[in-house]
Design an enzyme around this catalytic site. Structure first.
Site, PDB file in Angstrom:
ATOM      1  N   SER A  46      -1.388  -0.797  -4.305  1.00  0.00           N
ATOM      2  CA  SER A  46      -2.508  -0.056  -3.720  1.00  0.00           C
ATOM      3  C   SER A  46      -2.115   1.391  -3.446  1.00  0.00           C
ATOM      4  O   SER A  46      -1.071   1.660  -2.842  1.00  0.00           O
ATOM      5  CB  SER A  46      -2.941  -0.733  -2.416  1.00  0.00           C
ATOM      6  N   HIS A 106       0.846  -1.196   0.000  1.00  0.00           N
ATOM      7  CA  HIS A 106       0.000   0.000   0.000  1.00  0.00           C
ATOM      8  C   HIS A 106       0.874   1.236   0.000  1.00  0.00           C
ATOM      9  O   HIS A 106       1.808   1.362   0.798  1.00  0.00           O
ATOM     10  CB  HIS A 106      -0.926   0.022   1.213  1.00  0.00           C
ATOM     11  N   SER A 107       0.567   2.181  -0.905  1.00  0.00           N
ATOM     12  CA  SER A 107       1.252   3.462  -1.015  1.00  0.00           C
ATOM     13  C   SER A 107       2.754   3.223  -1.217  1.00  0.00           C
ATOM     14  O   SER A 107       3.145   2.572  -2.180  1.00  0.00           O
ATOM     15  CB  SER A 107       0.942   4.312   0.221  1.00  0.00           C
ATOM     16  N   MET A 108       3.607   3.715  -0.338  1.00  0.00           N
ATOM     17  CA  MET A 108       5.032   3.443  -0.462  1.00  0.00           C
ATOM     18  C   MET A 108       5.294   1.947  -0.593  1.00  0.00           C
ATOM     19  O   MET A 108       6.201   1.511  -1.322  1.00  0.00           O
ATOM     20  CB  MET A 108       5.776   3.993   0.754  1.00  0.00           C
TER      21      MET A 108
END
Length: 276
Positions: free
Chosen positions: A132, A104-106
């Site tokens: 994500s 997720h993200s990073m």
């Protein structure tokens, strides 16, 4: 790909002993592994509620970066390269089963780099990669938030929806949170991905429709750039919510991931639209 991969005899022990790995079941009945990488400032604990949603066939492993929670006294990594090298060292003994990466993200950029590092070592590749809440490496917009004052960084966390103002109003909690966030933002904001061959596994892009980082509109452009990073299929799923849509949509997200890992694991999940 380099030398042939040979699974370590200590794989089971590594699941328990590595400071990088958090697990919430013994995995005795598992035939698949789901490895989850957290967002900037996040921890493996973010994925702990998923454990109750996993069938016995799937072992959930959360990645714990140094510099937070029970690793708060450990030195943080200097950059993406050092982070991924150390993470690959921890993950290689766990690849005795088919596995999927979820970031997720990073964490999506870390997952992508990890897949390439494992390939470089001759290890098995992921069956699927779930990206994500972030556009593809090389296309995601970055800034200099890691250099900004605490109040600016705090405002960014509130904007993304992952941290409440009440938590950030507590000086002690704020100091701990911002230390990890600032470190991780430095990694992702100074990260410049080098040229890589495309992966060969499907990439599934998940996002919240109101995510300021990667919303539905940006996903229309080659799945946020991810479609160019694999020779296999790329799919997009948009959930209601903002950057942290995963929390209120936890059951739906987990069901979607499981269905793509193996359709026999869940039923009734909606059909994914394809992204050309």
């Amino acid at each position: 790909m380099t030398a042939a991969f040979s699974p370590s005899a200590s794989a089971r022990a590594a699941r328990t002993d590595s400071p990088w790995i958090r697990r919430w079941s013994d995995g005795a009945a598992s035939r698949l592994t789901l490895i989850c990488l957290p967002h900037a400032g996040g921890s493996a604990t973010f994925y702990r509620p998923w454990a109750a949603l996993m069938p016995p066939e799937v072992e959930l492993l959360g990645i714990q970066y140094p510099g937070r929670e029970d690793r708060i006294e450990e030195p943080e990594t200097a950059g993406m390269g050092e982070l991924v090298t150390a993470l690959a060292d921890a993950v290689v003994p766990l690849l005795d089963r088919p596995y999927t990466l979820f970031g997720h993200s990073m964490g999506s950029a870390v997952a992508w780099e990890l897949a390439h590092e494992l390939d470089r070592r001759g290890a098995p590749g992921p069956r699927r990669l779930f990206a994500s809440g972030r556009a593809a490496p090389g296309t995601a917009v970055t800034g200099q938030l890691h250099r900004r004052p605490d109040d600016i960084l705090s405002a960014e966390l509130v904007r993304l929806g992952g941290t409440s103002r009440e938590v950030l109003d507590d000086p002690g909690l704020r100091a701990v949170i911002l230390k990890a966030v600032r470190h991780d933002y430095r990694i992702i904001e100074t990260y410049r991905p080098g040229p890589r061959p495309p992966l060969t596994c499907p990439i599934h892009v998940l996002t919240g429709g109101a995510d300021p980082e990667l919303g539905e509109e940006r996903c229309r452009d080659r799945a946020g750039g991810w479609a160019g990073l694999t020779t296999a299929r790329t799919e997009v799923r948009v959930f209601p919510g903002d950057h942290f849509y995963l929390t209120p949509q936890r059951r739906e997200v987990a069901a979607t991931v499981l269905r793509r890992m193996d359709p026999s694991l869940t039923t009734g999940a909606p059909t994914w639209p394809s992204t050309p």
